[in-house]
Design a protein around this motif. Structure first.
Motif, PDB file in Angstrom:
ATOM      1  N   ILE A 178      58.446  38.935  34.007  1.00 35.10           N
ATOM      2  CA  ILE A 178      58.821  40.144  34.678  1.00 35.10           C
ATOM      3  C   ILE A 178      57.726  41.300  33.904  1.00 35.10           C
ATOM      4  O   ILE A 178      57.523  41.685  32.761  1.00 35.10           O
ATOM      5  CB  ILE A 178      60.065  41.094  34.444  1.00 35.10           C
ATOM      6  N   ASN A 179      56.830  41.824  34.484  1.00 38.11           N
ATOM      7  CA  ASN A 179      55.771  42.578  34.393  1.00 38.11           C
ATOM      8  C   ASN A 179      56.337  43.797  33.502  1.00 38.11           C
ATOM      9  O   ASN A 179      57.221  44.618  33.788  1.00 38.11           O
ATOM     10  CB  ASN A 179      54.954  43.243  35.297  1.00 38.11           C
ATOM     11  N   GLY A 180      55.914  43.990  32.136  1.00 41.31           N
ATOM     12  CA  GLY A 180      56.344  45.086  31.474  1.00 41.31           C
ATOM     13  C   GLY A 180      57.775  44.759  30.487  1.00 41.31           C
ATOM     14  O   GLY A 180      58.208  45.620  29.794  1.00 41.31           O
ATOM     15  N   VAL A 233      55.690  41.308  23.079  1.00 39.25           N
ATOM     16  CA  VAL A 233      55.516  40.177  23.483  1.00 39.25           C
ATOM     17  C   VAL A 233      56.003  39.706  24.959  1.00 39.25           C
ATOM     18  O   VAL A 233      57.165  40.206  24.979  1.00 39.25           O
ATOM     19  CB  VAL A 233      55.946  38.744  22.688  1.00 39.25           C
ATOM     20  N   ILE A 234      55.465  39.278  25.766  1.00 38.57           N
ATOM     21  CA  ILE A 234      55.924  39.123  27.236  1.00 38.57           C
ATOM     22  C   ILE A 234      57.189  38.038  27.101  1.00 38.57           C
ATOM     23  O   ILE A 234      56.860  37.192  25.864  1.00 38.57           O
ATOM     24  CB  ILE A 234      55.129  38.721  28.102  1.00 38.57           C
ATOM     25  N   LEU A 235      57.976  38.354  27.871  1.00 37.45           N
ATOM     26  CA  LEU A 235      59.121  37.297  27.723  1.00 37.45           C
ATOM     27  C   LEU A 235      59.081  36.195  28.932  1.00 37.45           C
ATOM     28  O   LEU A 235      58.581  36.693  30.070  1.00 37.45           O
ATOM     29  CB  LEU A 235      60.527  38.201  28.020  1.00 37.45           C
ATOM     30  N   ASP A 257      53.844  50.026  39.632  1.00 38.04           N
ATOM     31  CA  ASP A 257      54.897  51.403  39.388  1.00 38.04           C
ATOM     32  C   ASP A 257      54.680  52.087  38.184  1.00 38.04           C
ATOM     33  O   ASP A 257      55.434  52.975  37.957  1.00 38.04           O
ATOM     34  CB  ASP A 257      56.217  50.364  39.299  1.00 38.04           C
ATOM     35  N   GLY A 258      53.537  52.137  37.408  1.00 32.84           N
ATOM     36  CA  GLY A 258      53.452  53.072  36.445  1.00 32.84           C
ATOM     37  C   GLY A 258      53.873  52.643  35.334  1.00 32.84           C
ATOM     38  O   GLY A 258      53.424  53.124  34.167  1.00 32.84           O
ATOM     39  N   ILE A 259      54.955  51.705  35.098  1.00 33.35           N
ATOM     40  CA  ILE A 259      55.618  51.363  33.951  1.00 33.35           C
ATOM     41  C   ILE A 259      54.649  49.968  33.400  1.00 33.35           C
ATOM     42  O   ILE A 259      54.813  49.813  32.248  1.00 33.35           O
ATOM     43  CB  ILE A 259      56.979  50.661  34.372  1.00 33.35           C
ATOM     44  N   SER A 260      54.061  49.633  34.343  1.00 34.57           N
ATOM     45  CA  SER A 260      53.285  48.061  33.939  1.00 34.57           C
ATOM     46  C   SER A 260      51.914  48.212  34.231  1.00 34.57           C
ATOM     47  O   SER A 260      51.423  49.126  35.189  1.00 34.57           O
ATOM     48  CB  SER A 260      53.968  47.019  34.492  1.00 34.57           C
ATOM     49  N   ASN A 261      51.130  47.334  33.631  1.00 28.87           N
ATOM     50  CA  ASN A 261      49.662  47.299  33.841  1.00 28.87           C
ATOM     51  C   ASN A 261      49.350  45.850  34.212  1.00 28.87           C
ATOM     52  O   ASN A 261      49.871  45.205  34.971  1.00 28.87           O
ATOM     53  CB  ASN A 261      49.045  47.830  32.439  1.00 28.87           C
TER      54      ASN A 261
END
Lengths: 761, 761
Positions: free
Chosen positions: B53-55, B77-79, B333-337
């Motif tokens: 999931i991004n972010g 770290v990304i999960l 969504d502005g939360i993620s890149n």
């Protein structure tokens, strides 16, 4: 004046005890035991209970946040080996400790002439009866594996049972401090017990432990010698051995309990055989005779290393402690060197640095040249690993000594202020050249030193290159760790020039002596001529505008960090500023060019040194303990003897006053050497020149004089300086050249020399 | 021409499968699922079974070998979140897998118009009966939490029982590769299951897992929709849920099994409530309608982002794949890149870099400006952390964006090629300025972009200083990671100058619009005037002797590394050479000054670019996937269209040919953007200028033409280029300024424009 350091009726705070653990450690260059209380401390005290063997290490993981090519991910770490310190004492069932109610006259004495550390106190029982208990420790200089503790109990008015429990643990854990980058951060069980044996007949426990990774073993043997009142009782044997001696104490009878420990390691000894014969050797003589030999060893040491100031008793205590620390710390067997903290603690993980060559070797070169030769031999034993290190760094030839190491593997985790300090190569070469000039020891040069100088010179030629007519050295770090990975660090370039020129100068001698290494390394005349060219073309950055030497190509163009305006709690800066911030400013952790002014004073005129000194002094925080002593020496060079004194004061008492607040982790061994340098090279102005020993004395107002002994070209000289005259005499040896101020003479045993002291330079 | 990527009858090697896991991943900018086989692989295969999931991240320890001040010791770290991919299929008790004996027609198709990934094969039972099995996957662009797998089974001649086991695991482990510095080295259980529930009535499993440190939760809901032949059998519920559907398969009847998964995270959703309503929403429509909406979404996307070359089908496949990857990867969504590997794998630990702004944003700015605005908004959400980061680095004002991050914390472990790349600040500013010029979106500028530009500008003024009349920036790293921590990196200094000048230019507009941030930040006229002065005084190093721009102050004085003479296996150099070695030489990992020639082309005359290009090209290894596309663009600028074509070829197919040998860890998202840049900014010569869109087309010999759509100032333009003419037309929107070659016109819906193609520039 006896050489003692004492602490009387001291406060039983944890801070004080941790500090004393360091200050009252006992070591002999092979083993070192921290000055822990035999009976331990209360539970809420943090103690670093430590005992070390010089050169005995394990290999720890060193995780890199990003693992780039060539970053070491293992490091060598000194081991906290077997713990034989624990002795518990019970009188009528009450435990005797320094923390007991009514304890008085708690004192410690480090006797640097006898080579023992004493702790004693008067203890009072619940009933109000008193006994005096003392613990005398010795690590023997004449039988290196031997460590003894002698417990003496004298009853004032106590009568009753006595019980002594003596423990022998075959392994110990390294000390941990996760908040200090200079200490290990995580507990590791490096040593595990492989065999525990108790020999009932010999009343001897023997424990062998093995390291996790480095495949080394440590064997400890413990046995006791006790007064006739005591009888061996219970023996418990597990991974550890605990023995109990029981008896009766009466008024007028002294109980004497001696615990002998032998520390043997598999790098030096045959653990199958040697333990037994060492036990036999120890048992052949009573303890007093071992004390006697210790004193004789130190008697010789103090004669050779005599050094004293007239008019400053606290300074003399510190001077004595410094020199004593050096002899306690130095490996004398070619297998080991001098750790940054000696054998007094685990700070810097027991690593050997350039500290040895630049700060400590001059002392040994001038007072105990056999040890200096062994330190050179040590570097020779790791030369092959230095070659491997050079290959890792991409160099096609030569050797690059590791910045931090125990047995040769680079153990520095942050290369900008670690591996990138290539100057360790020229520092080692410098110390070899100085040693040769001071001793004339051609054998050491031909067997060890020459090959090191050639291999490190080859590295320089590979690492540097010609930029037009200049020979330049890029992307290296000089001594100042607040400015890393720069082009043309002045100190480095000048040291390399010195080394190359000396190699050119020594080459005919090597040829004439048919030095083995010339063949082995296939050294050619052309190669030597390349060194000569590179030295002649060496670029030494200088600011015409400021009329000072530039620390590196871009240093002088950065903004000055106004260190005088920073709050006191910001120091040392390395604990409060990101390296990029420090690197972006003109700010120095320590002497860098100023160190060059000392080591290579002949390359400069005094006015240039004065300008550079004034400039760099304003930028230097002395956050390194290696700094003040050098500023002191160079202040003397430029004739500011009172400033020299202030720096010397600061530098000479770092450990005994704990002014850097980390002596609990171990002594600052390099600073001990720096104190020697400050006095002998600073105030006495001694220099080892190609054809003469030189003295240019200057005394600060506070002192009336100073005197010291040095060995030069195998001859033992004694030098007395006061404000009337300088008196140099020779005790043993052949005539030597000596220069005082600008007068030169040949000094011999028959002809001593008095020359008037010059007030103005 | 349909937009499909296919693999037919491919080899079932582990290498190929790991690669396909990446290439056939499905993602929608919110969730990403690697293209793993539902039934798994044989035991000796290494698979990175992943869904992200991004972010959504956890915080991992990042141990520093030496912990200096300000070195991060935590990283985001990304999960790898819940695994809902597993579906096992049994026919008469025999397990159906792609690895079965007699499997044929094993194919995969990524349909980039439908937005689905299909895998299918014909399976043969031990008795010789055959069935066709297919798996169609979709991550929905219209309902972001939704991931579907549709399994279809068609019997050729098989009759018997069918059993389908569908698993739902609430947590998964991140992939581990201890030998690659670009991958995580140690397994960690970041997620642990907090609650597992199976709702019998709804036949719905819901698992909630929580992260160890970051305090985030991930909820997954799984339910099925199956053909009438199947009946729910056993349900096992533990930390995971496994359900079995049983039935009979006969010839002529298709079994359809749909598995719906919903991924919700606590950063965006209320996990108490939202799950249920999402389930309801999904169930309101049949799967086909979700497919339909997916296709409509992509229909709009391909219209807005239309891009095609005439005369190179493989290139078009790659182009389509690139653009499709970008829309799959981008957080909206502005939360993620956009992570360096999109949502296709765990390489670079899911971090966001400057890649977004310099390599990927131009695509969104010109085709999907709403997404570009969201990417700017994302940077705004982490501005406060960027301010904190600046303080850690010792800066008294301004913000420094982290080099690697997910939610704003600096997660780069090696600052010389991490945190020291301050240029990320000016890269973000550049993308904002470009976005504003392309869209005229003042609202975004006033709400987010303006404040970012001011805060990053403040950082520059604090980090730099005047050296005489020059404004200099010391101790920073430019884009080239083979030359770190230098003074006056040309690229950085020029980008900063550009940013400061633009802030000066925009300031009156900000004042006129009474931008909130002016008050909030207390921006003064004096401050703006300081920016103007610094920009005017900006030092840009240039070698008069070589007549080229210098990458930094000392770069041109280092020896050139003869990269053409190095053995092929030495590349990428970072895996075979110590950084100090690389830093000591003239060698570039990637475009540095050459990137400046592209981004700031107006600052140079073509001859200067030509000289610089020729010089730096010889030094560049293109060990970074961000390099070739830039060399392609600048080759076009200097008129060497065939060279441009060769670089473009190299760069445009990195992932589909796995030429960097690490696509298995994830796509090279920045390179996808670079491919877009190479075509649109390179061959079409598009530039976003202050008052006009500019085109300077050049076509390589191999192509007959190309066409693409862009959005400029809210108007949708279509551009067709062939070797006869350039035809620009407007589909929607108001008139805009357009410049082709050196002719400028106002383009409107009524007036399209044809201009002859110029063979010579």
């Amino acid at each position: 004046m006896s050489k003692q350091m004492t602490r009387r009726d001291f406060a039983l705070t944890n801070e004080e005890l941790r500090l004393q653990e360091t200050l009252f450690h006992t070591a002999n260059g092979y083993i070192g035991v921290r000055g822990n209380f035999e009976e331990g401390y209360p539970e809420d005290f943090v103690s670093s209970r430590g005992q070390y063997i010089n050169g005995v290490f394990d290999i720890a993981d060193m995780k890199q946040a990003e693992q780039l090519y060539g970053f070491p991910n293992k490091k060598e770490v000194i081991l906290n080996v077997a713990d034989t310190q624990t002795i518990r004492l019970y009188l009528d069932g009450e435990e005797v400790t320094a923390f007991g109610q009514g304890v008085r006259e708690l004192n410690r004495v480090l006797d640097m002439e006898k080579g023992t550390a004493l702790r004693s106190f008067i203890w009072k029982s619940q009933k109000g009866e008193e006994v005096t208990v003392s613990y005398r420790r010795m690590t023997s200089f004449t039988l290196l594996p031997l460590f003894t503790i002698e417990v003496t109990i004298i009853s004032h008015d106590f009568e009753g049972s006595v019980s002594i429990v003596s423990e022998h643990h075959g392994s110990a854990q390294n000390f941990v401090n996760p908040n200090d980058p200079r200490m290990a951060a995580e507990a590791e069980d490096y040593l595990s017990v492989a065999e525990t044996r108790y020999d009932e007949e010999q009343q001897l426990s023997k424990i062998t432990a093995v390291t996790k990774t480095s495949e080394l073993s440590v064997q400890t043997l413990v046995f006791h010698d006790v007064s006739s009142q005591l009888e061996l009782g219970l023996v418990e044997e597990d991974e550890s051995v605990s023995v109990v001696y029981d008896g009766q104490l009466t008024v007028g009878v002294t109980i004497d309990f001696v615990k002998y420990s032998l520390f043997l390691d598999s790098r030096r000894y045959d653990l199958e055989k040697d333990g037994g014969s060492f036990v036999e050797t120890v048992r052949q003589k009573p303890l007093n005779q071992w004390y006697q030999e210790q004193e004789e060893y130190l008697d010789k040491f103090w004669r050779q290393a005599e050094l004293s100031v007239v008019g400053d008793p606290l300074l003399n205590e510190s001077l004595n402690y410094s020199l004593y620390s050096l002899i306690q710390s130095a490996g004398k067997d070619g297998i080991s060197n001098i750790a940054a903290k000696g054998l007094s603690g685990e700070g810097y993980e027991g690593h050997y640095f350039w500290d040895t060559e630049i700060y400590m070797m001059p002392f040994f070169t001038l007072t105990y040249p056999e040890i200096a030769a062994k330190l050179i031999e040590f570097r020779y034993t790791i030369l092959e690993k230095a070659r491997e290190n050079a290959r890792i760094l991409g160099h096609k030839q030569g050797a690059l000594f590791p910045w931090r190491t125990i047995s040769g593997a680079e153990s520095s985790g942050y290369y900008p202020s670690g591996t990138a300090q290539y100057h360790i190569n020229s520092d080692i070469a410098y110390s070899i050249i100085q040693y040769y000039q001071a001793t004339g020891d051609l054998d050491c040069l031909l067997r060890f030193g020459g090959e090191i100088v050639v291999e490190t010179s080859r590295l320089w030629l590979d690492a540097g290159h010609y930029e037009g007519k200049r020979f330049v050295l890029n992307c290296m770090t000089g001594p100042d760790e607040y400015t890393c990975v720069v082009n043309n660090n002045y100190y480095t370039n000048l040291s390399v020039q010195y080394q190359l020129n000396w190699l050119v100068k020594l080459y005919p001698l090597f040829k004439e002596q048919k030095a083995d290494f010339l063949d082995k390394l296939q050294v050619t005349d052309q190669e030597i001529s390349d060194y000569e060219s590179a030295a002649a073309a060496m670029y030494l950055p200088y600011s015409e505008e400021k009329q000072i030497h530039a620390q590196d190509d871009s240093f002088l163009e950065k903004p000055v960090l106004p260190i005088n305006e920073l709050p006191k709690q910001d120091f040392p800066l390395l604990l409060h500023y990101h390296p990029l911030y420090l690197y972006r400013h003109q700010v120095c952790k320590q002497a860098d060019i100023v160190l060059a002014y000392f080591l290579h004073d002949e390359a400069f005129d005094t006015e240039a040194i004065q300008r550079g000194y004034d400039y760099y002094e304003k930028l230097t925080t002395h956050d390194s303990s290696l700094s003040s002593c050098i500023f002191s020496i160079v202040a003397n060079q430029i004739g500011d003897v009172e400033k020299a004194y202030r720096y010397f004061e600061e530098s000479s008492k770092i450990d005994i006053t704990n002014s850097h607040h980390n002596t609990q982790d171990g002594i600052h061994a390099a600073n001990m050497g720096g104190t020697y340098l400050g006095l002998v090279f600073g105030f006495a102005g001694l220099r080892i020149r190609e054809d003469s020993l030189v003295l240019t004395p200057r005394l600060p107002q506070k002192w009336t004089g100073c005197h010291f002994s040095v060995n030069y070209q195998g001859s033992q000289l004694h030098i007395v300086i006061n404000k009337e005259e300088i008196h140099v005499s020779m005790e043993t040896g052949a005539p030597v050249n000596l220069t005082v101020y600008d007068e030169r003479r040949i000094l011999s045993q028959e002809n001593d020399w008095k020359i008037p002291y010059r007030k103005e330079r």
